[in-house]
Design a protein around this motif. Structure first.
Motif, PDB file in Angstrom:
ATOM      1  N   ALA A 172     -46.739 114.960  65.475  1.00 39.25           N
ATOM      2  CA  ALA A 172     -47.021 114.304  64.201  1.00 39.25           C
ATOM      3  C   ALA A 172     -48.197 113.345  64.367  1.00 39.25           C
ATOM      4  CB  ALA A 172     -45.786 113.551  63.719  1.00 39.25           C
ATOM      5  N   PRO A 173     -48.878 113.005  63.284  1.00 38.12           N
ATOM      6  CA  PRO A 173     -49.989 112.052  63.385  1.00 38.12           C
ATOM      7  C   PRO A 173     -49.507 110.675  63.833  1.00 38.12           C
ATOM      8  CG  PRO A 173     -49.475 112.548  61.087  1.00 38.12           C
ATOM      9  CD  PRO A 173     -48.696 113.517  61.916  1.00 38.12           C
ATOM     10  N   ALA A 174     -50.429 109.863  64.300  1.00 37.88           N
ATOM     11  CA  ALA A 174     -50.086 108.538  64.830  1.00 37.88           C
ATOM     12  C   ALA A 174     -49.637 107.575  63.742  1.00 37.88           C
ATOM     13  CB  ALA A 174     -51.282 107.952  65.578  1.00 37.88           C
ATOM     14  N   THR A 175     -50.041 107.838  62.499  1.00 41.29           N
ATOM     15  CA  THR A 175     -49.592 107.037  61.364  1.00 41.29           C
ATOM     16  C   THR A 175     -49.222 107.966  60.212  1.00 41.29           C
ATOM     17  OG1 THR A 175     -51.822 106.768  60.447  1.00 41.29           O
ATOM     18  CG2 THR A 175     -51.055 105.072  61.992  1.00 41.29           C
ATOM     19  N   MET A 176     -48.354 107.490  59.343  1.00 42.18           N
ATOM     20  CA  MET A 176     -47.986 108.237  58.137  1.00 42.18           C
ATOM     21  C   MET A 176     -47.807 107.249  56.997  1.00 42.18           C
ATOM     22  SD  MET A 176     -45.406 111.228  59.577  1.00 42.18           S
ATOM     23  CE  MET A 176     -45.318 112.075  57.990  1.00 42.18           C
ATOM     24  N   GLN A 177     -47.684 107.807  55.777  1.00 41.71           N
ATOM     25  CA  GLN A 177     -47.514 106.976  54.598  1.00 41.71           C
ATOM     26  C   GLN A 177     -46.028 106.868  54.239  1.00 41.71           C
ATOM     27  OE1 GLN A 177     -50.107 105.292  52.970  1.00 41.71           O
ATOM     28  NE2 GLN A 177     -51.113 105.983  54.858  1.00 41.71           N
TER      29      GLN A 177
END
Length: 322
Positions: A172-177
């Motif tokens: 998964a990406p390092a940040t999410m919303q």
């Protein structure tokens, strides 16, 4: 998607009521709370409706509260629906059965992981029941995670590690919303959800999002034998990412099951096939969940709760009666 006019009107009315009730002295509020908790029968019919209105009053100028039926459990006063309900109704009146079983399971565990802590109510209850047990609690919302840390400190829980992150699968990406639902105007909304990948949350319009760091589930599970997840439709993604670990280590799992979560239901069926027992938490007892109920597209919690316990069959005896 946005709130319907009727829902928007209810939110505005609730906010207006909250502001109006601040003229009520806190001493009078506490007196009504205590009378309502002690009442029964006809007197409960008198005090209950009044408590139902006054519970919308902010708890300021209080800075912290002790639960009326568990004075050893304290919470920081913040703008939170959970804090309001716990002040008015205590641990017994707010998810009393879930709290009871979480304490029972924590007291028997060797290492605990809670994913989706909100303000840390279950963190405090669980770590209070297992003071010598390593306990990791994770919350994505930075404002809520700060509240968890304050509640952990307030209760002197040295066995708890607080992690501020959204728990995700590998890659998964390092940040999410993180989406904050429009209907919940609180510091720590209970229905916040990840904007991508969650199931069962299509009826929650959210005009506000916050960027949060992520943490792979695989980095958190080593040694864990008790796991709790309440992450608003993201449970399947997280559990699927550690499926081999689940099958090999066989932790006990407490999980919220929403409507319209086919991936999560499928995974629960797989775990049942691998020797797990599935029990719904009812008001007074646990209830066995059948394959038909697991496969039906209706809410699993038919007994007063949305939470179920998945326990390896060899440890079913640990679920002692209430």
């Amino acid at each position: 998607m946005s709130l319907s006019p009727a829902t928007r009107a209810r939110v505005r009315a609730r906010i207006a009521l909250s502001h109006a009730l601040t003229i009520t002295p806190m001493g009078a509020v506490i007196a009504v709370r205590n009378r309502n908790l002690a009442a029964s029968g006809a007197t409960r019919r008198l005090w209950g409706p009044l408590a139902g209105v006054l519970r919308h009053r902010p708890l300021t100028p209080l800075e912290e509260i002790a639960l009326p039926d568990r004075p050893d459990v304290r919470l920081t006063v913040v703008r939170s629906r959970l804090v309001q309900l716990l002040f008015w109704y205590g641990a017994t009146g707010y998810e009393g059965a879930e709290t009871h079983w979480w304490r029972v399971l924590c007291a028997q565990a060797g290492r605990i992981l809670e994913v989706g802590a909100n303000i840390g109510y279950y963190t405090v209850q669980g770590a209070n029941a297992a003071p010598g047990t390593p306990y990791t609690t994770v919350e994505a919302n930075p404002e809520a995670a700060a509240i968890v840390s304050r509640n952990v400190e307030l209760n002197g829980l040295g066995n708890v590690q607080v992690v501020q992150a959204a728990v995700v699968g590998d890659g998964a990406p390092a940040t999410m919303q993180l989406a904050l639902p429009d209907q919940e105007q609180y510091a720590a909304p209970t229905g916040a959800y990840l904007s991508e990948g969650a199931e069962g949350i299509n009826d929650r319009p959210a005009g506000t999002t916050v960027t949060v760091p992520t943490r792979p589930m695989s980095e958190l599970v080593e040694g864990v034998d008790l796991l709790k997840l309440d992450i608003e439709g993201y449970e399947a993604t997280v559990l699927e990412s550690v499926r081999p670990w689940l099958l090999a280590q066989r932790p006990t799992i407490v999980i919220e099951v929403l409507k319209n979560v086919p991936r999560l239901r499928k995974l629960i069926c797989e775990l049942r096939g691998a020797g797990y027992e599935v029990r719904a938490i009812g008001d007074t007892s646990l209830h066995a969940i059948t394959d038909e109920q697991l496969n039906a597209d209706v809410p699993l919690p038919r007994f007063g709760s949305r939470d179920v316990i998945l326990v390896p069959s060899e440890r079913l005896h640990t679920l002692t009666p209430h």
